[in-house]
Design a protein around this motif. Structure first.
Motif, PDB file in Angstrom:
ATOM      1  N   VAL A  66     -42.813  17.799  27.500  1.00 27.20           N
ATOM      2  CA  VAL A  66     -42.726  16.627  27.114  1.00 27.20           C
ATOM      3  C   VAL A  66     -41.044  16.380  26.953  1.00 27.20           C
ATOM      4  CG1 VAL A  66     -44.682  16.186  25.807  1.00 27.20           C
ATOM      5  CG2 VAL A  66     -42.743  17.166  24.799  1.00 27.20           C
ATOM      6  N   VAL A  67     -40.445  17.380  27.065  1.00 33.74           N
ATOM      7  CA  VAL A  67     -38.774  16.989  26.753  1.00 33.74           C
ATOM      8  C   VAL A  67     -38.094  16.060  27.779  1.00 33.74           C
ATOM      9  CG1 VAL A  67     -36.522  18.041  26.551  1.00 33.74           C
ATOM     10  CG2 VAL A  67     -38.451  19.151  25.709  1.00 33.74           C
ATOM     11  N   ALA A  68     -38.465  16.252  29.107  1.00 34.98           N
ATOM     12  CA  ALA A  68     -37.782  15.266  30.075  1.00 34.98           C
ATOM     13  C   ALA A  68     -38.324  13.872  29.840  1.00 34.98           C
ATOM     14  CB  ALA A  68     -38.131  15.640  31.231  1.00 34.98           C
ATOM     15  N   ALA A  69     -39.592  13.881  29.772  1.00 38.33           N
ATOM     16  CA  ALA A  69     -40.188  12.405  29.443  1.00 38.33           C
ATOM     17  C   ALA A  69     -39.573  11.618  28.133  1.00 38.33           C
ATOM     18  CB  ALA A  69     -41.850  12.575  29.109  1.00 38.33           C
ATOM     19  N   LEU A  70     -39.514  12.511  27.124  1.00 36.69           N
ATOM     20  CA  LEU A  70     -39.010  11.759  25.837  1.00 36.69           C
ATOM     21  C   LEU A  70     -37.613  11.235  25.958  1.00 36.69           C
ATOM     22  CD1 LEU A  70     -40.784  14.033  23.266  1.00 36.69           C
ATOM     23  CD2 LEU A  70     -41.102  11.657  23.708  1.00 36.69           C
ATOM     24  N   LEU A  71     -36.853  12.133  26.652  1.00 39.27           N
ATOM     25  CA  LEU A  71     -35.310  11.878  26.750  1.00 39.27           C
ATOM     26  C   LEU A  71     -35.085  10.602  27.750  1.00 39.27           C
ATOM     27  CD1 LEU A  71     -33.766  15.360  27.191  1.00 39.27           C
ATOM     28  CD2 LEU A  71     -33.676  13.766  25.022  1.00 39.27           C
ATOM     29  N   ALA A  72     -35.997  10.714  28.874  1.00 37.07           N
ATOM     30  CA  ALA A  72     -36.008   9.422  29.572  1.00 37.07           C
ATOM     31  C   ALA A  72     -36.477   8.143  28.724  1.00 37.07           C
ATOM     32  CB  ALA A  72     -36.988   9.589  30.731  1.00 37.07           C
ATOM     33  N   MET A  73     -37.623   8.346  28.038  1.00 37.43           N
ATOM     34  CA  MET A  73     -38.078   7.285  27.473  1.00 37.43           C
ATOM     35  C   MET A  73     -36.816   6.489  26.256  1.00 37.43           C
ATOM     36  SD  MET A  73     -41.848   8.539  26.756  1.00 37.43           S
ATOM     37  CE  MET A  73     -42.392   7.521  25.469  1.00 37.43           C
ATOM     38  N   ASN A  74     -36.238   7.544  25.625  1.00 37.78           N
ATOM     39  CA  ASN A  74     -35.087   7.084  24.804  1.00 37.78           C
ATOM     40  C   ASN A  74     -34.127   6.300  25.502  1.00 37.78           C
ATOM     41  OD1 ASN A  74     -35.014   9.875  21.867  1.00 37.78           O
ATOM     42  ND2 ASN A  74     -36.778   8.925  23.107  1.00 37.78           N
ATOM     43  N   ARG A  75     -33.901   6.650  26.851  1.00 38.23           N
ATOM     44  CA  ARG A  75     -32.697   6.117  27.519  1.00 38.23           C
ATOM     45  C   ARG A  75     -33.269   4.806  28.155  1.00 38.23           C
ATOM     46  NH1 ARG A  75     -30.446  10.021  31.611  1.00 38.23           N
ATOM     47  NH2 ARG A  75     -28.428   9.172  31.064  1.00 38.23           N
ATOM     48  N   ALA A  76     -34.350   4.416  28.198  1.00 43.23           N
ATOM     49  CA  ALA A  76     -34.927   3.359  29.172  1.00 43.23           C
ATOM     50  C   ALA A  76     -34.270   1.990  28.571  1.00 43.23           C
ATOM     51  CB  ALA A  76     -36.219   3.214  29.073  1.00 43.23           C
ATOM     52  N   SER A  77     -33.910   1.292  29.592  1.00 43.12           N
ATOM     53  CA  SER A  77     -33.376  -0.081  29.380  1.00 43.12           C
ATOM     54  C   SER A  77     -34.267  -1.174  29.773  1.00 43.12           C
ATOM     55  CB  SER A  77     -31.890  -0.495  29.962  1.00 43.12           C
ATOM     56  OG  SER A  77     -32.051   0.034  31.347  1.00 43.12           O
ATOM     57  N   ASN A  78     -35.442  -0.837  30.395  1.00 48.39           N
ATOM     58  CA  ASN A  78     -36.455  -1.675  30.820  1.00 48.39           C
ATOM     59  C   ASN A  78     -37.774  -1.272  31.099  1.00 48.39           C
ATOM     60  OD1 ASN A  78     -36.486  -0.663  33.717  1.00 48.39           O
ATOM     61  ND2 ASN A  78     -34.546  -1.726  33.810  1.00 48.39           N
ATOM     62  N   GLU A  79     -38.605  -1.896  31.259  1.00 44.00           N
ATOM     63  CA  GLU A  79     -40.421  -1.464  31.366  1.00 44.00           C
ATOM     64  C   GLU A  79     -40.444  -0.421  32.380  1.00 44.00           C
ATOM     65  OE1 GLU A  79     -44.699  -3.450  31.115  1.00 44.00           O
ATOM     66  OE2 GLU A  79     -42.769  -4.755  31.247  1.00 44.00           O
ATOM     67  N   GLU A  80     -39.685  -0.841  33.567  1.00 44.46           N
ATOM     68  CA  GLU A  80     -39.925   0.137  34.924  1.00 44.46           C
ATOM     69  C   GLU A  80     -39.329   1.453  34.686  1.00 44.46           C
ATOM     70  OE1 GLU A  80     -38.745   0.319  39.542  1.00 44.46           O
ATOM     71  OE2 GLU A  80     -37.932  -1.353  37.904  1.00 44.46           O
ATOM     72  N   GLN A  81     -38.069   1.449  33.739  1.00 46.37           N
ATOM     73  CA  GLN A  81     -37.695   2.779  33.432  1.00 46.37           C
ATOM     74  C   GLN A  81     -38.415   3.756  32.371  1.00 46.37           C
ATOM     75  OE1 GLN A  81     -33.619   2.286  32.362  1.00 46.37           O
ATOM     76  NE2 GLN A  81     -32.830   1.344  34.317  1.00 46.37           N
ATOM     77  N   PHE A  82     -38.793   2.896  31.466  1.00 46.93           N
ATOM     78  CA  PHE A  82     -39.604   3.525  30.264  1.00 46.93           C
ATOM     79  C   PHE A  82     -41.001   4.156  30.986  1.00 46.93           C
ATOM     80  CE2 PHE A  82     -43.073   3.047  27.102  1.00 46.93           C
ATOM     81  CZ  PHE A  82     -42.431   3.837  26.167  1.00 46.93           C
ATOM     82  N   LEU A  83     -41.694   3.212  32.046  1.00 45.01           N
ATOM     83  CA  LEU A  83     -42.841   3.889  32.587  1.00 45.01           C
ATOM     84  C   LEU A  83     -42.572   4.872  33.414  1.00 45.01           C
ATOM     85  CD1 LEU A  83     -44.826   0.519  33.172  1.00 45.01           C
ATOM     86  CD2 LEU A  83     -45.207   2.235  31.389  1.00 45.01           C
ATOM     87  N   ALA A  84     -41.424   5.026  34.014  1.00 42.75           N
ATOM     88  CA  ALA A  84     -41.011   6.330  34.762  1.00 42.75           C
ATOM     89  C   ALA A  84     -40.838   7.585  33.855  1.00 42.75           C
ATOM     90  CB  ALA A  84     -39.597   6.108  35.342  1.00 42.75           C
ATOM     91  N   GLY A  85     -40.470   7.259  32.825  1.00 43.83           N
ATOM     92  CA  GLY A  85     -40.494   8.255  31.666  1.00 43.83           C
ATOM     93  C   GLY A  85     -41.680   8.773  31.231  1.00 43.83           C
ATOM     94  N   VAL A  86     -42.824   7.683  30.997  1.00 40.63           N
ATOM     95  CA  VAL A  86     -43.981   8.144  30.579  1.00 40.63           C
ATOM     96  C   VAL A  86     -44.521   8.878  31.753  1.00 40.63           C
ATOM     97  CG1 VAL A  86     -46.370   7.185  30.078  1.00 40.63           C
ATOM     98  CG2 VAL A  86     -44.207   6.089  29.269  1.00 40.63           C
ATOM     99  N   LYS A  87     -44.549   8.729  32.790  1.00 39.52           N
ATOM    100  CA  LYS A  87     -44.982   9.324  33.808  1.00 39.52           C
ATOM    101  C   LYS A  87     -44.814  10.975  33.963  1.00 39.52           C
ATOM    102  CE  LYS A  87     -45.313   9.463  39.060  1.00 39.52           C
ATOM    103  NZ  LYS A  87     -44.968   8.646  40.311  1.00 39.52           N
ATOM    104  N   ARG A  88     -43.564  11.359  33.256  1.00 36.59           N
ATOM    105  CA  ARG A  88     -43.253  12.577  33.181  1.00 36.59           C
ATOM    106  C   ARG A  88     -43.860  13.465  31.965  1.00 36.59           C
ATOM    107  NH1 ARG A  88     -36.701  12.646  34.023  1.00 36.59           N
ATOM    108  NH2 ARG A  88     -37.236  14.836  34.517  1.00 36.59           N
ATOM    109  N   PHE A  89     -44.492  12.551  31.365  1.00 35.28           N
ATOM    110  CA  PHE A  89     -45.173  13.179  30.057  1.00 35.28           C
ATOM    111  C   PHE A  89     -46.438  13.845  30.319  1.00 35.28           C
ATOM    112  CE2 PHE A  89     -46.850  13.351  25.620  1.00 35.28           C
ATOM    113  CZ  PHE A  89     -45.669  13.028  24.731  1.00 35.28           C
ATOM    114  N   ARG A  90     -46.522  15.217  30.473  1.00 30.57           N
ATOM    115  CA  ARG A  90     -47.478  15.833  30.915  1.00 30.57           C
ATOM    116  C   ARG A  90     -48.458  16.734  29.726  1.00 30.57           C
ATOM    117  NH1 ARG A  90     -46.927  16.534  36.548  1.00 30.57           N
ATOM    118  NH2 ARG A  90     -49.301  17.026  36.195  1.00 30.57           N
ATOM    119  N   SER A  91     -47.916  17.068  28.992  1.00 29.26           N
ATOM    120  CA  SER A  91     -48.490  17.765  27.837  1.00 29.26           C
ATOM    121  C   SER A  91     -47.700  18.019  26.566  1.00 29.26           C
ATOM    122  CB  SER A  91     -48.860  19.324  28.355  1.00 29.26           C
ATOM    123  OG  SER A  91     -49.496  20.070  27.277  1.00 29.26           O
ATOM    124  N   PRO A  92     -48.270  17.379  25.352  1.00 28.96           N
ATOM    125  CA  PRO A  92     -49.707  17.138  25.248  1.00 28.96           C
ATOM    126  C   PRO A  92     -50.085  15.650  25.621  1.00 28.96           C
ATOM    127  CG  PRO A  92     -48.597  16.673  23.321  1.00 28.96           C
ATOM    128  CD  PRO A  92     -47.536  17.180  24.140  1.00 28.96           C
TER     129      PRO A  92
END
Length: 831
Positions: free
Chosen positions: A437-463
């Motif tokens: 989850v580390v890479a996903a959460l850091l990307a979600m923290n930095r997201a400036s729009n919906e597209e970037q946020f969902l790109a971060g969610v895509k990296r959220f693999r476990s849990p």
């Protein structure tokens, strides 16, 4: 001077000395509270950092780079929650018995078997350079705090006689693995396996209930869903019914063949974690909902979240705001001590919430082994187990405990650590995969729009998680995250033969196949651990809780007009029981038949809200839990059970079910007879308010030691509380796993429930969050901020935080400067 007088003087002197020692130790422990004001040199900083604390000791960290934010957050986490970091570290490494003695050996054995520490290392090795740099900086901050610590270590360290271990990026990553373990449903699968193996086919409909038609789905099953199942390849030759039948028969036959007398039970409930070290990190059941523009008063989206966990002191969560001067980076919300960034919260553009997605993320593989247990079947061949030896140091013992851990190509042999009555089961589990989850959460923290946020969610693999979000541009949306193994529908409910997965799972669901919805036509979304879509039941999972919470929230927000933060806050406290609404007529009728008129009157006059002053709630829940025990206790004679709430509903709606008759008696019992017996028990609590018999506390591991709890007040509570099972504001007892008197014998003190509350207002000019913890920010029981939020918790007096909030009214200021550098003094003064 006579002997009695001399003895009295001696005893008085001893008491005086003892009291003086207590005072000295108490004042010494006061020095364990670290200052929140002053200037501290920290190695590695690129520039000055200002940390301000508000009246609740919530920090705002302002730095010149993201790495300095991470380094400073690590420092602050260690200052405030050093014991919690130490505990996480020892859980992940399987080193609890060094502190807690023999009682923790089974937990350490499990953790060494799962090797979460090794899984964290593998994730770290695959991590990108940015994520690794953030973790390195965070760890440097933690260790800088440890190295510069002033005064006594926190009380737990003094009591246990230890010093903190050096922190590492691997330890931060391992926290995500602990969360994944707590969220995983593999313990449920073991319990269900026990029940299926013991009981005949006629019992199975209650053990494997379907999702009810009245239950809402997260995606609202729109005609044109935002996800496709085309990318999921599965073995079409395996029909679901055939798979379930074969597996069920195989498990039952194998179980009975290996258990003499067929009466032994699996030890799946308590043996591997007797002190509940592993509960409280994952979002077992939670609520979240979002309202779009058309449903709010000012036309800006609103979002709410309250994760339901084991209640711990200190809290699982730590509130903080993180900002980088001159950049877009600004985020506020709930972090987990020991991990960088924000887990649940918001930045300038978007707010997000999590609830457990209830994904079946594990499979037990029934291994065929040779007589001396040294080899297992791998296809048509025999293969030697991979074997390693682990030594566990145990407090109070000169000799370590040595375990042999076996593994197959599919995973570790979990039954070497968790007894299952003779079967050899290896574990396939997504939590051991090299992603987290580390890479996903850091990307979600930095997201400036919906597209970037969902790109971060895509990296959220476990849990696995349900991710709900709302944006300042007016959008609301939902996306399921995590790794879903590709299986035949229905296959994951019970263990499978080694022949089914010879090399492990064949793959995972593509991201575009995960349930999702954006911009719903209803302009609202609800997640409460309910089914994502009827298209995915028994494919994603099947162990969804009875969806009363989801139904209640959906019923309320579907009528929302002109809502504000205040309306969201009030719904988080909603205690109306749809379960009681459904079953009260039966309870009243049974009370009348049993001649318990006072009980019938109390139930009829109750408004179905589980408030602390409610006079009917106690009677109803005693009736319900007692009835459940009467139905299932003969099937589960030990008290341990797998009897889900939807199964209970099934039995009540099918009075000819074999569950009703007590097989221990010559008579054939009727459901009416059992209901009347439950009514006679419930009559004993008529007139008692819910708050008088229903309390909660946030428990500390050392709070179980009475003298320590009296001296240091480790536990917070118990205090009367609203809410019941399946209400929006829940108490969340895990009654699926027991049929004894635990829950119908009152008073009851619960240790699970809402672990935090969050509401976000997505005004683009001033995005604002509102938060609260049931405890406080500090992890030190001698600090007033250890428990100060508990005073306003019951009424949900949320605390306003903003990623862009002012720091002018702060109560304390802590300045970090690069080690051996004075060039930033003027900059700090200007701030």
């Amino acid at each position: 001077m006579n002997v009695r007088r001399r003895l009295s003087i001696s005893l008085g002197s001893l008491v005086l000395v003892f009291c003086v020692m207590i005072v000295v130790v108490f004042f010494y422990l006061q020095s364990s509270r670290q200052d929140r004001s002053g200037t501290i040199d920290i190695k590695g900083l690129h520039g000055p950092v200002l940390v301000t604390f508000d009246e609740w000791a919530i920090p705002t960290i302002v730095a010149t780079t993201e790495l300095d934010v991470a380094r400073s957050q690590g420092f602050v986490h260690a200052s405030e929650r050093l014991w919690q970091l130490e505990l996480f570290h020892r859980i992940a490494r399987g080193r609890l018995a060094e502190l807690f003695g023999p009682a923790a050996v089974s937990t350490d054995h499990l953790m060494r078997t799962l090797d979460l520490w090794g899984a964290a290392k593998r994730e770290l090795q695959m991590m990108g350079s940015y994520e690794r740099a953030v973790l390195d900086a965070f760890s440097e901050g933690v260790n800088a705090r440890i190295e510069s610590w002033r005064g006594s270590w926190p009380p737990e360290f003094l009591v246990l006689g230890i010093e903190p271990q050096i922190w590492s990026p691997q330890a931060s990553v391992a926290i995500g693995r602990i969360m994944a373990l707590d969220l995983s449903g593999w313990q449920t699968e073991l319990s269900r396996m026990n029940a299926v193996a013991r009981l005949g086919d006629e019992y199975h409909e209650a053990l494997l209930p379907s999702y009810p038609n009245w239950g809402p789905t997260i995606t609202q099953d729109e005609a044109e869903p935002a996800f496709s199942l085309k990318g999921i390849e599965e073995d079409k030759s395996k029909d679901r019914t055939v798979v379930q039948s074969v597996v069920s028969s195989f498990v039952r036959a194998t179980h009975r063949a290996r258990l003499p007398g067929h009466d032994a039970e699996y030890d799946t409930q308590s043996g591997w974690d007797p002190l509940s070290f592993l509960s409280g990190f994952g979002f077992h059941s939670s609520n979240s909902w979002a309202l779009g523009r058309s449903r709010t008063k000012d036309g800006h989206p609103l979002l709410a979240n309250d994760p339901h966990l084991a209640l711990r002191a200190p809290s699982t969560w730590y509130l903080n705001t993180l900002r980088v001067d001159g950049t877009e980076y600004a985020v506020t919300g709930l972090s987990i001590p020991g991990a960088p960034g924000v887990i649940i919260g918001m930045n300038r553009h978007i707010a997000w919430a999590f609830t457990n997605a209830m994904v079946d993320d594990a499979d037990f593989v029934v291994e065929a082994v040779n007589l001396d247990q040294s080899m297992y079947r791998d296809g048509d061949n025999w293969r030697a187990f991979d074997v390693r030896s682990e030594q566990i140091a145990v407090r109070g013992s000169d000799q370590p405990v040595t375990f042999t851990i076996r593994s197959t190509v599919r995973g570790p042999v979990i039954t070497d650590a968790v007894s299952t009555g003779g079967l050899t089961l290896s574990l396939l589990w997504t939590g051991r995969q090299p992603f987290g989850v580390v890479a996903a959460l850091l990307a979600m923290n930095r997201a400036s729009n919906e597209e970037q946020f969902l790109a971060g969610v895509k990296r959220f693999r476990s849990p696995h998680q349900n991710v709900l979000y709302a944006t300042t541009s007016g959008s609301i949306g939902y996306r399921m995250s995590g790794s879903v193994p590709v299986r035949v529908p229905g296959e994951g409910a019970l263990p499978v033969s080694f022949e089914r997965f010879p090399d492990g799972w064949t793959g995972f669901w593509p991201f575009d196949s995960m349930p999702a919805i954006q911009h719903p036509s209803s302009d609202y979304l609800v997640t409460a651990n309910n089914l994502q879509s009827r298209r995915v039941f028994d494919r994603v999972g099947r162990d969804y809780p009875a969806p009363f919470r989801a139904r209640r929230i959906d019923d309320v927000v579907s009528q929302a007009e002109n809502w504000t933060v205040e309306d969201m806050r009030k719904l988080q406290l909603d205690s109306y029981s749809l379960w009681a609404e459904r079953l009260r007529p039966r309870a009243v009728a049974s009370a009348r038949r049993a001649g318990e008129d006072a009980l019938a009157i109390a139930l009829e006059s109750w408004d179905l809200r589980t408030e602390v002053d409610a006079l009917g709630a106690a009677s109803f829940y005693v009736w319900l839990y007692r009835l459940r025990a009467l139905i299932a206790s003969d099937e589960f004679v030990s008290g341990d059970a797998w009897f889900p709430d939807l199964g209970l509903i099934h039995v009540l709606e099918n009075p000819d079910s074999p569950w009703v008759d007590d097989v221990r008696t010559p008579e054939v019992e009727r459901i009416e007879t059992l209901e009347e017996e439950a009514a006679r028990t419930a009559a004993g609590v008529v007139g008692q308010s819910w708050g008088a018999v229903h309390k909660e506390r946030s428990a500390h591991l050392l709070g179980e030691v009475r003298i320590l709890n009296q001296l240091l007040r480790f536990n917070i509570g118990p205090y009367p509380t609203r809410g019941g099972r399946h209400t929006v504001r829940p108490d969340n007892p895990n009654i699926s796993l027991t049929t004894d008197s635990t829950f119908w014998s009152l008073p009851n003190i619960g240790e699970s429930g809402p672990s935090a509350r969050f509401v976000a207002h997505l005004d683009p000019d001033e995005p604002t969050g509102y938060f609260l913890l049931p405890t406080g920010q500090s992890g030190n029981p001698l600090d007033k901020h250890y428990r100060d939020m508990s005073q306003v918790w019951s009424e949900n007096q949320l605390i306003q935080l903003s990623p862009l909030g002012s720091i002018e009214n702060s109560r304390a200021k802590l300045e970090f400067v690069p080690s051996n550098s004075k060039i930033f003094d003027d900059v700090l003064r200007e701030r």
